[in-house]
Design an enzyme around this catalytic site. Structure first.
Site, short mmCIF file in Angstrom:
data_model
loop_
_atom_site.label_atom_id
_atom_site.label_comp_id
_atom_site.label_asym_id
_atom_site.label_seq_id
_atom_site.Cartn_x
_atom_site.Cartn_y
_atom_site.Cartn_z
N GLU A 1 -3.55 -10.13 3.91
CA GLU A 1 -4.53 -9.74 4.93
C GLU A 1 -5.63 -10.77 5.13
O GLU A 1 -6.07 -11.02 6.25
CB GLU A 1 -5.16 -8.38 4.58
CG GLU A 1 -4.30 -7.18 4.93
CD GLU A 1 -3.38 -6.76 3.79
OE1 GLU A 1 -3.08 -7.62 2.92
OE2 GLU A 1 -2.96 -5.59 3.77
N GLU B 1 0.84 -1.21 0.00
CA GLU B 1 0.00 0.00 0.00
C GLU B 1 0.87 1.26 0.00
O GLU B 1 0.53 2.26 -0.63
CB GLU B 1 -0.96 -0.03 1.20
CG GLU B 1 -2.01 -1.13 1.03
CD GLU B 1 -2.94 -1.26 2.22
OE1 GLU B 1 -2.42 -1.56 3.33
OE2 GLU B 1 -4.15 -1.08 2.07
C1 3H9 Z 1 -1.40 -5.19 6.94
O1 3H9 Z 1 -0.38 -4.82 6.45
C2 3H9 Z 1 -2.68 -4.42 6.93
C3 3H9 Z 1 -2.57 -3.19 6.09
O2 3H9 Z 1 -3.64 -3.13 5.20
C4 3H9 Z 1 -2.48 -1.93 6.92
C5 3H9 Z 1 -3.72 -1.60 7.70
C6 3H9 Z 1 -3.61 -0.28 8.43
N1 3H9 Z 1 4.04 -7.43 12.08
O3 3H9 Z 1 8.00 -14.91 9.83
P1 3H9 Z 1 9.36 -14.67 10.36
C7 3H9 Z 1 7.91 -10.68 12.88
S1 3H9 Z 1 -1.49 -6.67 7.75
C8 3H9 Z 1 4.69 -7.71 13.20
O4 3H9 Z 1 9.89 -15.60 11.38
P2 3H9 Z 1 10.52 -15.12 7.76
C9 3H9 Z 1 7.67 -12.12 13.27
O5 3H9 Z 1 6.70 -12.21 14.30
C10 3H9 Z 1 0.13 -7.31 7.66
N2 3H9 Z 1 5.69 -8.62 13.28
O6 3H9 Z 1 10.46 -14.48 9.20
C11 3H9 Z 1 9.04 -12.55 13.69
O7 3H9 Z 1 9.26 -12.07 15.00
P3 3H9 Z 1 10.19 -12.89 16.03
C12 3H9 Z 1 0.36 -8.00 6.39
C13 3H9 Z 1 6.03 -9.24 12.16
O8 3H9 Z 1 11.74 -14.62 7.14
C14 3H9 Z 1 9.96 -11.79 12.75
O9 3H9 Z 1 9.19 -10.68 12.28
N3 3H9 Z 1 1.63 -8.62 6.44
C15 3H9 Z 1 5.37 -9.00 10.95
O10 3H9 Z 1 10.25 -16.57 7.84
C16 3H9 Z 1 10.45 -12.60 11.59
O11 3H9 Z 1 9.32 -13.18 10.94
C17 3H9 Z 1 1.81 -9.91 6.78
O12 3H9 Z 1 0.88 -10.64 7.07
C18 3H9 Z 1 4.35 -8.04 10.93
N4 3H9 Z 1 3.70 -7.72 9.81
O13 3H9 Z 1 9.27 -14.49 6.99
C19 3H9 Z 1 3.24 -10.38 6.76
N5 3H9 Z 1 5.92 -9.79 10.00
O14 3H9 Z 1 11.52 -12.98 15.36
C20 3H9 Z 1 3.48 -11.45 7.76
C21 3H9 Z 1 6.88 -10.50 10.60
O15 3H9 Z 1 10.12 -12.07 17.26
N6 3H9 Z 1 4.85 -11.82 7.78
N7 3H9 Z 1 6.95 -10.17 11.90
O16 3H9 Z 1 9.51 -14.23 16.15
C22 3H9 Z 1 5.36 -12.82 6.99
O17 3H9 Z 1 4.67 -13.36 6.14
C23 3H9 Z 1 6.77 -13.24 7.24
O18 3H9 Z 1 7.14 -12.75 8.50
C24 3H9 Z 1 7.81 -12.73 6.21
C25 3H9 Z 1 9.23 -13.12 6.70
C26 3H9 Z 1 7.53 -13.42 4.86
C27 3H9 Z 1 7.74 -11.25 6.03
#
Ligand code: 3H9
Length: 704
Positions: free
Chosen positions: A125, A105
């Site tokens: 999302e 976004e």
């Molecule tokens: C959104 O954006 C809504 C919008 O429309 C805005 C509205 C206003 N937030 O997965 P990993 C942390 S909704 C907070 O192990 P990888 C995760 O908890 C959002 N924390 O790494 C972890 O913490 P820890 C849409 C996050 O390399 C660390 O980062 N976005 C977030 O296997 C490493 O993560 C998603 O749904 C986050 N957004 O994978 C993305 N993302 O080390 C969700 C990660 O303390 N994230 N963390 O355990 C993912 O799919 C994967 O984390 C990603 C990396 C592919 C990015």
């Protein structure tokens, strides 16, 4: 505190760099920083173009999901992006890694987008039960068309850079230095006299109702039980029905509302629970995982073959052992057939089959396991056989090799004790089909070394599974909780509920498949044989798992024999009524003096199955078999078909209220066998205190 947003001026180009490890999740500080930078740049006449780029391993992976639980601190991202987009200079956004949700976004509020060749862009999302809330639903349809935009929102999976370019989501793909390429792109734009190109000023071609219906039908199949796809459709509809500003207001209402839905809370709980599982108290970074480049598997049956595929799929060499060449040929033949099916379904390239089969070598000699880094035993559940295998493995395997068992029920402490290296023995419990199911129960014995536990988690990640730690007990976390669940479904058939009625109630609750249909699919004999092995430990109750025993005696083992709880036509999996089985249950009820009832409701079925499972989960927590309530939720949603949108059994229990669960346990204890319904002390205590599993877990984690 360092700010996550910095601005460097290079000649007449300003480069905004976002730097907030690990994944540049969009925090309040980031929103403030971007707003300040935008306001400053808007009045800086020396700056002719603006580049936005992220440091670290990825572009912004979306909004910071942990903020959704409370009141979000200002400024709102949507408002920041209005200011950002309205900058008078052209904005070039440079994307790399995984740009997700709010990250994309932000990119949409820029005027031009370039992406690293390996970048992925998507809107996950829907998997969190929320609707994009930073104007994505209004900008994306304007940029790539409403159908493509809706497809991205409803699918939830990211697209690669090449596809993003085809869609018109990015303008150019870059190999090499992204920052330099973005600056060069900006210079080219300036040289060509190009200015801002704001997505909000573009128009959207409406979708027809037929197009919407087709997208809706696909989404309903993909995301059962949740209303988010319908909300996505409503929000995107506003992009062509209303002017941009009004569409923005519609999205705000829908997106903010979606954050409060029970399904969104449940899915966000699982997001964090799935990441928390790998955090094992006592195991630290100092426990360096051992290297696993080659593995041996004992047993080339369904389980062994599926596990071999899971490893070969990520390039790990496998030596598959069986007792004779004929068994091996059968096993390897099945593996090849499974790969061929994947090719037919378009999930694999034909060339990949030979490459993967090339990684799986068959052998009938344990001597071929001399140099492997890990051996996994996957033979049938028999303690004497497993002890014999581990004695042999201890003899042939190199020092430091990990010896693992795929047992789902047996005491791994006893297996480890036959080796001279009990510290290197661990349980790795895969779920069938092992190349598909995401769950891996990692079972640590009383003696398993910390670095072996760390290796198991690293390996799970490598083969794209979720590892969850369990201590040794009968059935570990998953199958132990299945015990009361199965007991209740079987008892219900004697009490007068039909298999179709029971499974419909469970599927209505959201289970991927009713349990009796599962029994028929996996073979009624599987559970019966396990219970035969442990007959001395089972309750004296003659109705205990009686229905399966009756079917087993008749040779009605489920789909493979055409009859089980249901009847099946040859070559079909359609569940048909099996009148003979129904008659069998009615007769048995009479013999056992069980009163048949016609008033069994779906609610009673679900409560008896799910609440008894939750009660067992509470015992598992008290005993320390599972580390956290969230770990149980991950086991059940990733391995047992429990609906993700209910967050898993322990999260669900908290939503229902533990006092309600306690009252139901007491009620069913009065109606049925009180031994089965005795509330777990932890559940009773928390219910009496008006507390929850989540609060209990938080209090255990709080610093003292
Ligand atoms: C959104 O954006 C809504 C919008 O429309 C805005 C509205 C206003 N937030 O997965 P990993 C942390 S909704 C907070 O192990 P990888 C995760 O908890 C959002 N924390 O790494 C972890 O913490 P820890 C849409 C996050 O390399 C660390 O980062 N976005 C977030 O296997 C490493 O993560 C998603 O749904 C986050 N957004 O994978 C993305 N993302 O080390 C969700 C990660 O303390 N994230 N963390 O355990 C993912 O799919 C994967 O984390 C990603 C990396 C592919 C990015």
């Amino acid at each position: 505190m360092t700010t996550p947003v910095s601005v460097q001026i290079e000649g007449d180009i300003a480069v905004i760099t976002i730097d907030s490890p690990p994944v540049n999740a969009i925090s309040a500080a980031m929103r403030r920083g971007l707003l300040t930078a935008s306001n400053d740049l808007a009045i800086n006449e020396d700056v002719k173009a603006v580049v936005l780029i992220c440091a670290g391993r990825t572009f912004m992976a979306g909004a910071d999901i942990s903020e959704f639980a409370g009141v979000m601190a200002p400024p709102e991202l949507r408002n920041v992006l209005t200011v950002f987009e309205s900058l008078p200079q052209p904005i070039i956004v440079a994307l790399h890694g995984t740009a997700l949700g709010g990250g994309v976004e932000v990119a949409l509020a820029g005027h031009y987008r370039i992406a690293d060749v390996d970048a992925k862009l998507g809107f996950p999302e829907v998997t969190l039960g929320i609707v994009p809330g930073a104007v994505g639903t209004q900008r994306l349809p304007r940029l790539i068309g409403a159908a493509n935009a809706l497809r991205m929102f409803l699918d939830g999976k990211p697209v690669g850079a090449e596809e993003a370019r085809t869609l018109g989501l990015v303008d150019e793909i870059v190999t090499g230095d992204l920052r330099a390429a973005a600056i060069a792109y900006a210079k080219r734009l300036l040289a060509a006299g190009k200015g801002p190109r704001r997505v909000s000023e573009m128009t959207v071609t409406p979708l027809s109702e037929e197009q919407i219906a087709a997208l809706r039908a696909q989404a309903r199949k993909q995301h059962k039980g949740i209303i988010t796809p319908e909300l996505d459709i409503q929000a995107v509809r506003a992009s062509w029905e209303l002017p941009f500003e009004q569409g923005l207001a519609v999205e705000r209402a829908i997106s903010d509302g979606s954050l409060g839905t029970p399904e969104s809370k449940a899915l966000r709980h699982l997001f964090f629970a799935e990441r928390e599982v790998a955090n094992v108290p006592g195991v630290s970074k100092a426990d360096v995982p051992r290297e696993v480049k080659s593995i041996g598997i004992i047993g080339s049956g369904t389980m062994g073959g599926g596990i071999a595929m899971a490893f070969a799929n990520v390039g790990i060499a496998v030596t598959l052992i069986d007792v004779d060449q004929a068994a091996l040929d059968r096993g390897l033949g099945t593996v090849r057939k499974n790969y061929d099916t994947s090719v037919k379904r378009g999930r694999m390239q034909p060339g990949d089959v030979d490459q993967r089969m090339g990684l799986i070598k068959g052998s009938v000699s344990y001597d071929d396991l001399k140099s492997v880094d890990l051996v996994l035993e996957a033979v049938f559940e028999n303690m004497a056989l497993k002890k014999k295998i581990f004695t042999e493995l201890d003899r042939v395997c190199k020092p430091g090799a990990i010896l693992a068992t795929n047992t789902s029920t047996l005491d791994i402490n006893l297996i480890a004790a036959v080796t001279r290296r009990p510290q290197d023995v661990i349980g790795l419990h895969f779920f069938s089909p092992a190349n598909v199911m995401r769950l891996l129960e990692i079972v640590r014995t009383d003696t398993t070394a910390n670095d072996i536990v760390a290796t198991a988690f690293a390996l799970a990640k490598k083969i794209r599974k979720i590892g969850v730690l369990s201590k040794v007990c009968f059935g570990f976390i998953g199958n132990r909780m299945m015990d009361p669940y199965g007991r209740e479904v079987e008892r219900l058939t004697l009490e007068g509920a039909t298999p179709a009625q029971i499974d419909a109630a469970l599927e209505g609750f959201g289970m991927a498949m009713g349990l009796l249909a599962v029994f028929d699919m996996s073979g009624v004999d599987v559970g019966v044989k396990v219970r035969m092995e442990r007959k001395d430990e089972l309750p004296a109750d003659p109705s205990f798992y009686r229905a399966s025993a009756l079917l087993f005696d008749k040779g009605w083992l489920g789909q493979k024999t055409g009859k089980g709880y249901y009847r099946y036509e040859a070559g079909s999996r359609e569940r048909l009524v099996h009148p003979e089985a129904l008659a069998l249950f009615t007769d048995e009820a009479k013999k056992l003096g069980i009163v048949r009832r016609s008033d069994i409701t779906a609610q009673e079925i679900v409560e008896r199955c799910v609440y008894s499972m939750i009660n067992e989960g509470a015992l598992i927590l008290e005993e320390g078999v599972a580390l956290r309530p969230g770990d149980i939720d991950v086991v059940y949603t990733s391995g047992y078909g429990f609906p993700r949108w209910r967050g898993g059994p322990m999260f669900y229990a908290d939503q229902i209220g533990l006092d309600t669960i306690l009252a139901a346990l007491e009620k069913y204890g009065r109606q049925g066998n009180p031994d089965y319904w005795r509330p777990a002390p932890l559940l009773r205590k928390l219910a009496n205190e008006g507390s929850s599993f989540a609060a209990w877990q938080a209090s255990r984690q709080a610093p003292v």
